[in-house]
Design an enzyme around this catalytic site. Structure first.
Site, short mmCIF file in Angstrom:
data_model
loop_
_atom_site.label_atom_id
_atom_site.label_comp_id
_atom_site.label_asym_id
_atom_site.label_seq_id
_atom_site.Cartn_x
_atom_site.Cartn_y
_atom_site.Cartn_z
N LYS B 50 23.68 37.39 -40.95
CA LYS B 50 23.88 37.49 -42.43
C LYS B 50 23.72 35.96 -42.84
CE LYS B 50 27.99 38.35 -45.33
NZ LYS B 50 29.21 38.46 -45.58
N ARG B 98 27.38 22.89 -34.15
CA ARG B 98 28.54 22.43 -34.09
C ARG B 98 28.59 22.43 -32.50
NH1 ARG B 98 34.74 22.40 -36.64
NH2 ARG B 98 34.80 24.62 -35.74
N GLU B 164 38.99 13.37 -36.31
CA GLU B 164 40.13 14.45 -36.53
C GLU B 164 41.55 13.73 -35.59
OE1 GLU B 164 38.88 18.21 -34.91
OE2 GLU B 164 37.12 17.44 -34.58
N ASP B 192 43.25 19.41 -37.60
CA ASP B 192 43.43 18.71 -36.23
C ASP B 192 43.97 17.29 -36.53
OD1 ASP B 192 42.78 19.34 -33.58
OD2 ASP B 192 40.97 20.08 -34.14
N ILE B 258 34.82 27.80 -44.84
CA ILE B 258 35.01 28.58 -43.74
C ILE B 258 34.82 30.13 -44.16
CG2 ILE B 258 36.41 27.37 -42.28
CD1 ILE B 258 38.99 28.85 -43.81
N ASP B 306 28.76 -1.35 -69.93
CA ASP B 306 27.90 -2.59 -69.41
C ASP B 306 27.14 -2.21 -68.14
OD1 ASP B 306 30.00 -2.23 -67.60
OD2 ASP B 306 31.05 -4.00 -67.78
#
Lengths: 335, 335, 335
Positions: B50, B98, B164, B192, B258, B306
């Site tokens: 998918k 990952r 983490e 984490d 997620i 500015d």
């Protein structure tokens, strides 16, 4: 090109040096439950006597701010006498002495008398602006404390470093790595910190978010505890409760108390709520349940539960257990 | 006394060394548009299939938290097989794997299989607690990846370092300077991180302001992207929208997702609003209009415009353009 | 084992080196009252003339953002001419020149002309991204400024370092330790900082809490002042008041102004309120009153008053006095 063998070796070497590079050349001290740290003025015999019955996790006998300069020698004598008694005659919690800061002219006599006592467990050091200050306390521990309280002994004298100035906040990583084997916690001394930095403390405490967050992060990085600010309003339990819960959410492991009435509120706040314990128990059960079935990540109450969420639940349960709280039994129908 | 010539030389030398002293010994990687980074569990064939149609800017095939230990080898095989396909058969966005963290025992086999694939573009490395972890990934890229993906090639394999833990936050400046030529972004792994520091995440996310701000600041200082926390509540789009807009305001360049439903909300939030684009276009036009007339600083809607305000407007327009959004035409009557 | 004598020596040595290790090899500059720093465009003769009557604590003649590139030489000539006048013909407050940043090609000519003037007191340096930038300004001061304005003189030229990028925020501790004897303050340039980091400034300024807090903490740690962001909304005095009071609570010692109307509001906010002064005076009186009686810690209005609270009160009273405000007389019946 590297072979599979050298690759694996390289990766293992990485793991082996990781501890050393974190300053963990000695193991961090085993953690103690130190939710409420109650100050007791060292110059007040009535309060010293009353402190014996305190339910606080730590009782810090104060030779510093609560004692006027002229009263220092007498306070030192009273506290040393008290701490030289048998452990069984002292408060149930950890027994701490807060000495005077390096440079005040009182600090050496304080350590000379306190470190020789039979029952002192920790030294709280004000104005820890330099790692050297902690190293100096360690050198005095080695010279003066009973052998079993020096490094290598079963229960070394612990040091609680007070962070109360801008320079200490800038140097906090160096400070956190000093005194290994003795340094146990960092403590945020808000009033002195505010005076030094020129901060005005408000009810929202927004102005203190940066120093409190930096202190907690650094302490945790080096395996130390972290003790939050005093709630100076000692008459309003609700203010204290909110402030205590906020500190706990920020990651502090405990909080200072300046009045015996504050101890109970702090200890409740630094223990997880019934709802949080039940939730953690459900996360633990469901994670292990799905893990046994090899499901991997899954949802509970619409929230994704994975390894980090599971670890957080285990921390909550450990804290609940140490604080003597009930942990409910979870079954399949609860998840 | 210095002459005009030596002075000028000194000032030029200052400029020349500035880059080197920032760690920019190699140029930062050209930035990619990475608003939404969608995780896809590597062990789930249906989700892998998918994912091909995903509109996410990055698709991160996960071998870590979403995969139970017993399922790791199968997930690794499935993801490597997918990533070895021709680029045209994969998602339109960046293709990321990952892997498991250094020290888990899975990380070497993960890289062995993933880096040899034809289409992988980036490695996401969990628990990047040490600069060495990144350097180790770089050494594996040099040994295993196709030559054109090693440094010097047209599109080197990029590394996304996950922050983490407390120690990673303390060491983040060292980490941000590792792996030059490959390190692309730092990512904030809130769950984490909270478990490690003992933080409790609340709906206000006040407790996370310090680590999120420090991560963004450090990433930007060293020319890296920064990817914000997961919104664990994947059922409420409004919560996600607010959280996404907050992250963008803090300076994050993208956010983790997620669930596929989260991608669109994140991509909208990380693109500037219609009002912001129009305002930026008006600032740009008016600044250049007044600049041509030599006016210097001037006011627009009661705000002083500015050079810095102008630069901020240019950033907004660049982001709008890359996201494929319309930029209105401004004329003299609009200012 | 150490004798009492060597112990005492060790502790004294600790105190003696403490100053040196903080970078205080030279004493910090005596502080100036610099609540409002007003920018005046260097290219605008009408505004230059009008600035002479300004009540601002500092007047910063701007050669940088308010001046178009083509107008730089003329602005430099106008400002140098003004600053070369006798001190008595210039604004009552501190007289500052904001030069162009290192690397723009204007900075050397700016210093060449400005540092030779009779009355310039401070240089404001934009984009201070490196300690070297400050050291370069110091080297030009040594070469060009009148001898009494070089180090060792009665009133050395002061440097105000502008922090306006992520890399400057990462390097801020190094920057704060550069240019000793001349570096006086760090200044937070929010617009440029936001553009560099990719931050969006909101009305709550939550996104800026981390950099503002870090700047104040670092400045204070090294004995420097800290100047807060510009309130770009120059039409709403209430917005300015709230923003000014917030900056003061965070520990800033002053604030930038881009319009003469902003000066008064800022100067009021950076002075303590009547209530705060009265409270501080009561704390001072009561602390000294109880101290004389040897009471130690005690309560006032239900709040514990100890040494740090007393010190904070003294700071408040000093600030009130310097700002020319009344300090009420307190007697026994007021506490």
């Amino acid at each position: 090109m590297l072979t599979a063998t050298t690759t694996r070796t390289a990766s293992r070497a990485l793991k082996a040096t990781a501890g050393a590079r974190r300053g963990y050349t000695t193991e961090p001290l085993p953690p103690v439950l130190r939710r409420a740290v109650l100050y007791v003025p060292g110059s007040n015999p009535r309060m010293l006597a009353k402190s014996i019955a305190s339910p606080a996790d730590s009782v810090a006998y104060d030779l510093e701010d609560a004692v006027a300069p002229s009263a220092k020698p007498e306070a030192r004598r009273l506290v040393a006498e008290l701490l030289d008694q048998d452990r069984s005659k002292l408060p149930q919690g950890e027994v701490v002495a807060r000495i005077n800061a390096v440079g005040t002219g009182f600090e050496e006599a304080d350590l000379d008398d306190i470190l020789r006592t039979r029952s002192v467990q920790a030294i709280m050091l004000p104005k820890t602006n330099e790692p050297d200050h902690i190293d100096w306390v360690v050198s005095r521990i080695r010279a003066l404390a009973p052998p079993e309280k020096q490094r290598g002994g079963a229960s070394p004298i612990r040091i609680i470093g007070m962070i109360e100035s801008a320079i200490a906040m800038v140097r906090i990583e160096e400070i956190a790595q000093a005194g290994r084997g003795h340094l146990d916690s960092l403590l945020f001394a808000a009033e002195d910190y505010c005076a030094d930095v020129g901060l005005a403390r408000t009810d929202s405490r927004t102005e203190l978010l940066y120093p409190r967050s930096k202190l907690v992060t650094t302490a945790r990085a080096f395996g130390l505890g972290s003790i939050d600010l005093v709630c100076v309003n000692y008459k309003d339990a609700e203010v204290l409760r909110l402030e205590s819960e906020e500190g706990r959410r920020l990651g502090f492991t405990g909080k200072q108390a300046i009045h015996p009435n504050q101890v109970d509120v702090i200890q409740r706040a630094y223990a997880p709520s019934e709802a949080a314990i039940r939730k953690a128990a459900r996360v633990k059960f469901s994670f292990e349940y799905h893990g046994a079935k090899g499901t991997g990540a899954y949802g509970l109450d619409g929230i994704m539960i994975d390894a980090p969420v599971y670890k957080q639940a285990l921390n909550t349960l450990l804290l609940a257990q140490t604080a003597g709280l009930d942990i409910p039994t979870i079954t399949e129908k609860d998840i």
